[in-house]
Each structure stands twice: as C-alpha cells, then as structure tokens.
Design an enzyme around this catalytic site. Structure first.
Site, short mmCIF file in Angstrom:
data_model
loop_
_atom_site.label_atom_id
_atom_site.label_comp_id
_atom_site.label_asym_id
_atom_site.label_seq_id
_atom_site.Cartn_x
_atom_site.Cartn_y
_atom_site.Cartn_z
N CYS A 269 0.80 -1.22 0.00
CA CYS A 269 0.00 0.00 0.00
C CYS A 269 0.84 1.28 0.00
O CYS A 269 0.30 2.38 -0.22
CB CYS A 269 -0.95 0.01 1.20
N CYS B 95 -13.58 1.53 7.13
CA CYS B 95 -12.62 0.73 6.37
C CYS B 95 -12.50 1.27 4.95
O CYS B 95 -13.50 1.63 4.32
CB CYS B 95 -13.09 -0.72 6.29
N SER B 96 -11.28 1.33 4.44
CA SER B 96 -11.10 1.78 3.06
C SER B 96 -11.61 0.71 2.10
O SER B 96 -11.50 -0.48 2.36
CB SER B 96 -9.63 2.07 2.79
N HIS C 144 -8.95 3.73 -2.26
CA HIS C 144 -7.61 3.20 -2.02
C HIS C 144 -7.17 2.24 -3.13
O HIS C 144 -7.03 1.04 -2.91
CB HIS C 144 -7.61 2.49 -0.65
#
Length: 397
Positions: free
Chosen positions: A83, A216-217, A347
C-alpha cells in the site's frame, strides 16, 4: 550536497468502485499522467525517467502504462511496495533528482482491483509463502485467526488493543470515519461523497469488531501522478509559481520492534511511522507543530489514530481524545485527510501515495476549492504498507 526537489505538476483520476467504469489500468495511467504534465505545462519529451507503481498488475505493466503517454524510450522502473507503492515511486523520482541524475522525472501509480475485500496476500505457495506471514503470525499468536478479511482483522485487533490499553472508545474510532466521509463531500475525485452521522458509522455492518464498513477503506480503481523536477528545471521553464518543494522524505521498514512485543499496534506499522516521521522532522528542521494539512494512511480508522501518536500530534493513548475534540478537522489544530482519506476517497493501492501528494499540492497552492485549508503552507503525507514500508513526505510552498 543534494539538489532541491520540487513538484511542478500533479494529476489523478476520479477513484472508482472496481468494475464500475469501462477502463483499464493503462487508461488510468494515461489520464493521470497527462493531467500531471498538463498541470506542469510541459510535454512528455522532457521526462527523463519514470517510476511507476502498482500491486495487482503483471510485470512491466509500468511500460504498458507510460507507452500510452509517449514512446520516448526513457527508463521505466516498476515499483511494488504494497500500500506504500505510490509514495515509494515518488521517493525514487525524488532521489533521481536530488542526486543530480535527472532534472525531470515522472512518478506514476495506478491500480485496477477486484471487487470485495482485500486478501491477505497468500498467493502461490499458500499462506506460509506470503510476504506478510510473519505479521499475521504475530496476530494469530495473540488473537487467533478468524474468517473475517485478514487486513481488517489485523487492524481491528490493533484497535481492540488500543481500547484495552488506553480506554479508546468505539465512538472515538467511528469519529474518524465521520470526519473523513464529511471531508469527501467536497472532493469531486472521491469514490464516495456521502456524509454519515456517528450513529450511522457505528451502526454500519461490522467487518471485524470494532471496525464497521464505514471505518474501512474500499477496494478502488484509479491512477495518480506527479512531475518531479530540479530547481534548475523550475527556473528554466519558469515554473516558480506552480512549484511545491519536497522539503524532506524518509522511508522505513520493519525492525525488531515491529514483532518483539507481540502487539498488533506494532506489527501494523506504528514503529515504522514514528521513525519515518522523526527522520523527516530532523531533515527538514520543521516539527509537527509547523504542519497545516496532513494526508495520512487511514486504511482503517484505527490507523489514523495510531498515526496521530506516531507523528507526535498527541501522546500515546490520547489519539481518541484528539479526534473527539475536533483537533484534526477544519477549525482545529490540523486538517487531516481533507480529501476524504482512503476511507472515503478510495484506495487503489499503487495510486494512493501519489493521490495524497496531489491533494497536498492543491492545498498548498490554494487550489483545493471547497475543501481548501485556509493559509496552508506546509503539508505532510504519510503512506504505509504491510510487509512493510512507511513513507513520510514533507512539502512546503
């Protein structure tokens, strides 16, 4: 001695739910890359190298992506750092310029993802071969391993530990989601633009307690890019009015501290974030008190709270109180994630770090429209990936 380094152009696509738009990763790269070049007012012919980040595409996807922008034969480096991939590509580009090797480098990131929760990265060879097997092993030894999505599980367990250790409440965690969803309503490039009350965030479907879906992404498709240039290039092309300086940047990876305690708080990266932040403050001569606007890696609400503490915005254990007091939104001490953050902006892994960079450049130029942080002059980006890597970047106008 190192050369001064500047961001002279940034661009990004709108982040989208996977499979909701008829496009491919090279389309995302073309849209973001050409937007960054147009923002700088230059052509691709001036780009000397390209650092291209992604996680889910095949080897040399970086070439496939930049070939849609131009076929100039420049070196293309394919970057994958989970990430933290986008910020890693940016760091490579900065190092090329800071070291005097190049005057103009393109940093580009993109991701075309699948619907559903992000997996645990087991891949071929099973879980034992996973790059994050040691991280999940620490979690399993303390908390077991359940059937919930593994990334939500490891961060959810970090949240449980923070609650047990410091008295952080479910409401304080949920306030991160409330804040970031509210911020995203002013961001036309965000994947989600809906505002939610505290009750709605708390009442959303539980992914791994105490984390609900709205903390939460999501998985996302999208791209982002930045044109990185030397002071000489800025001067020669008369880009002084557009340029934002990268004052300092640091990457750290895991040390023994990440694993020795057996705590999910450490294994998800708080020690890495703390050390990367310390290095950037030392390099820049600036402190967290000098920062006006922050884009940080809120993959889950707990990680935003952990990062407050890692960056010295508050003492350990006080992050829940900090968000509850409104210190990290408009009118507070800092504005954190004015873009909506990963939770609401989206994301797409390879693009995330560069999207943070784009948001900060717009903020420091005063071009962020309805989400503009008044008087912003110093910005900080924080991007983290399990496995692990933490990248912190300080920008100044």
């Amino acid at each position: 001695m190192t050369e001064k380094v500047f961001l002279v152009g940034v661009g990004m696509t709108k982040f989208e739910k996977p499979e909701s738009r008829d496009w491919h990763y090279w389309d995302m790269a073309k849209e973001a890359g050409e937007a960054a070049l147009a923002d700088a007012g230059i052509g691709y012919d001036l780009v000397e190298q390209a650092a291209v980040g992604y996680c889910h595409q095949q080897s040399t996807a970086g070439q496939r992506a930049v070939y849609t922008i131009g076929l100039s034969g420049v070196p293309v480096y394919n970057v994958n750092n989970n990430c933290a991939t986008g910020s890693t590509a940016l760091m490579m580009a900065r190092q090329f310029v800071a070291g005097g090797l190049n005057d103009c480098v393109l940093a580009l990131g993109f991701e075309q993802m699948s619907k559903g929760a992000l997996g645990g990265g087991a891949g071929a060879g099973g879980f034992a071969a996973s790059p994050v097997a040691r991280h999940y092993g620490v979690m399993a030894a303390r908390h077991g391993f359940e059937a919930t999505p593994p990334t939500a599980q490891i961060f959810g367990n970090a949240a449980r530990e923070h609650m047990e250790r410091h008295g952080t409440t479910a409401e304080q965690l949920a306030l991160v989601g409330v804040k970031n969803h509210r911020h995203s309503t002013a961001n036309p490039r965000a994947q989600f633009r809906d505002e939610y009350s505290l009750e709605e965030v708390l009442g959303a479907r539980t992914i791994h307690a105490p984390l609900t879906k709205l903390q939460c992404s999501p998985t996302s498709d999208g791209g982002a890019a930045a044109v990185v240039a030397s002071e000489r290039f800025v001067r020669e092309h008369r880009l002084e009015e557009r340029a934002v300086e990268i004052v300092a940047q640091a990457m750290t990876t895991d040390t023994e501290e990440s694993f020795a305690s057996g705590s999910c708080i450490d294994v998800v990266g708080k020690p890495m974030s703390r050390e990367a932040g310390r290095a950037v403050f030392e390099q820049s001569g600036l402190g967290i008190e000098d920062v006006d606007v922050i884009e940080l890696h809120d993959c889950f609400s707990i990680n935003e709270l952990l990062t407050y503490e890692a960056l010295g915005m508050c003492p350990d254990g006080a992050a829940g109180k900090l968000v509850a007091e409104g210190a990290t939104t408009y009118g507070g001490r800092w504005v954190v994630n004015p873009s909506g953050g990963l939770i609401s902006k989206g994301h797409p892994l390879g693009a995330t770090g560069l999207a943070q960079c784009a948001e900060l450049v717009w903020q420091l130029r005063g071009e962020a429209d309805g989400r503009q942080v008044p008087g912003a002059r110093v910005g900080l980006a924080h991007n983290i990936g399990l496995g692990g890597a933490a990248v912190v970047t300080m920008l100044r106008r």
